[in-house]
Design an enzyme around this catalytic site. Structure first.
Site: not given
Length: 427
Positions: A15, A33, A38, A92, A127, A267, A338
């Site tokens: 995202v 981050d 990364r 989340t 979210t 999600c 994930r």
């Protein structure tokens, strides 16, 4: 929107990075981050999530934080201290009991609170259930910063709508819901996003409305997929091809074209639990939402049982059989593993006594090992197998010569319904 805008994007995953890259075409942006590896990778121009290609990323990269437009990636809080918009895009997840885990939100809020200044605006994109921004995150910001909400600093919520692996519906082409902690802040947040989102924006009347809108988007999809998964179970008992039934029904103009399958990812397979928990806190036990979750969570074991039945019918010994699982990511053409439900299929198959080889050219081998204690390979195996399951419809799999991977008597099962007549059966 003036040149005084400096944006920090906290969390540079699926995202955060595309959003930071987009804002960097117009504003000064620092991507933050905590993952140092990364950060090094991104500053060299490589995105391991494959959401932003090297050429596009390198066009906006700059060597240090500056007042000019461009993106600098860092794991140092001091590099975002001069920013005045903080956009939090951390994951989340849910815990092992499917309860919302707000730890990443709390920690990122603490980090921002340490450098928060008067007049700053903190926007959340993660979210959540309705109320998290103002009731959970804002108190953390107040406590750490010592500032007063809606006097010294302000908040907004603009739910992410990123579709990992989708190169057509990129962030700027997806209409964005926006909101603010006051009417004026709502307009400022809306104007910020509107300046880069070509698809436009929708300003919600409150943060809670925007939070609720996001969480029901994916809950709606989850319930619809659960319905067609249940249809698949019913029609399989009747020896009717579910995909053919759906194709026939889809000829009606208002039929919703959902397909059966595994529902994973960060999600659709997670968000309904956020809404369910919040509903229960208000004394309501959601029935349809949780029924959909239970059915979708049962599909891994169901697929494994279907494969076993078909192997027995073909005279293939199940115990000790070799099986090739094609794909372990949660969706096609995306390296994200994930909450992938492919692992549920693998677990059930190994309980039947099968030896499972996992081949996925996109998955990170180390990440799969750490997350699921499973071994996967990135190159196509040389041996032949008693059974093959197409679990994920990666583009690379569609051109495979399956006969080279199959024993003389073997089974090819198509979870995604994309192989046509070469598959022995499909979900």
């Amino acid at each position: 929107m003036g040149n005084d805008i400096k944006i920090a994007v906290i969390g540079l995953g699926y995202v955060g990075l595309p959003l930071a890259r987009l804002f960097a075409t117009k504003y000064s942006v620092v991507g933050f981050d905590i993952n140092e590896a990364r950060i090094k990778s991104l500053n060299s121009g490589f995105d391991s999530t494959l959401e932003v290609d090297a050429e596009t990323l390198k066009k906006v990269l700059v060597n240090s934080p500056s007042a000019e437009k461009g993106l600098y990636c860092s794991n140092l809080l001091e590099d975002i201290s001069e920013c005045n918009f903080f956009i939090i895009t951390v994951p989340t997840p849910v815990d092992k009991n499917n309860r919302p885990d707000l730890t990443p939100l709390y920690k990122s809020s603490e980090s921002v609170g340490k450098i928060l200044k008067k007049g700053d605006i903190v926007i959340y994109e993660s979210t959540v259930y309705p109320g998290v921004t103002e009731e959970q995150c804002v108190p953390v910001l107040e406590k750490v910063s010592g500032l007063v909400f809606n006097e010294d600093f302000f908040a907004g919520y603009s739910p992410e709508r990123i579709n990992p692996g989708d190169k057509e519906h990129t962030v700027e082409k997806i209409l964005k819901v926006t909101s603010g902690s006051t009417p004026d802040i709502g307009l400022r947040v809306d104007a910020l996003y509107k300046s880069v989102i070509t698809a436009g924006t929708h300003l919600a009347p409150s943060i809670k409305v925007a939070e609720a809108a996001k969480v029901i988007e994916n809950s709606q999809r989850d319930i619809n997929i659960a319905f067609v998964n249940e249809l698949a179970k019913i029609f399989n008992l009747m020896n009717i091809d579910t995909q053919e039934v759906l194709a026939a029904a889809a000829t009606k103009w208002n039929f919703l074209p959902f397909k059966p399958g595994l529902v994973g990812g960060h999600c659709i397979g997670v968000d309904p639990y956020y809404l369910a928990q919040r509903a229960q806190e208000f004394g309501y036990h959601p029935e349809i939402i949780l029924a959909g979750r239970r059915l979708n969570d049962s599909m891994g074991e169901y697929i494994a049982s279907q494969v076993v039945k078909l192997m027995i019918k073909k005279g293939i010994s199940v115990n000790g059989a070799s099986l090739l699982m094609l794909g372990i990511t949660f969706k096609e053409n995306c390296p994200d593993v994930r909450n992938t439900k492919i692992v549920d299929v693998i677990k059930a198959l190994t309980e039947y006594g099968m030896s499972v080889t996992i081949y996925d050219p996109l998955a990170n081998v180390k990440e799969v090992k750490e997350e699921y204690e499973l071994t996967t390979v990135n190159s196509i195996p040389k041996e032949k197998f008693d059974a093959i399951i197409l679990g994920v419809a990666h583009a690379e799999f569609l051109d495979l010569n399956f006969s080279e991977l199959q024993n003389d008597n073997s089974l090819l099962y198509d979870v995604k319904g994309v192989l046509g007549t070469i598959a022995d059966n499909r979900l």
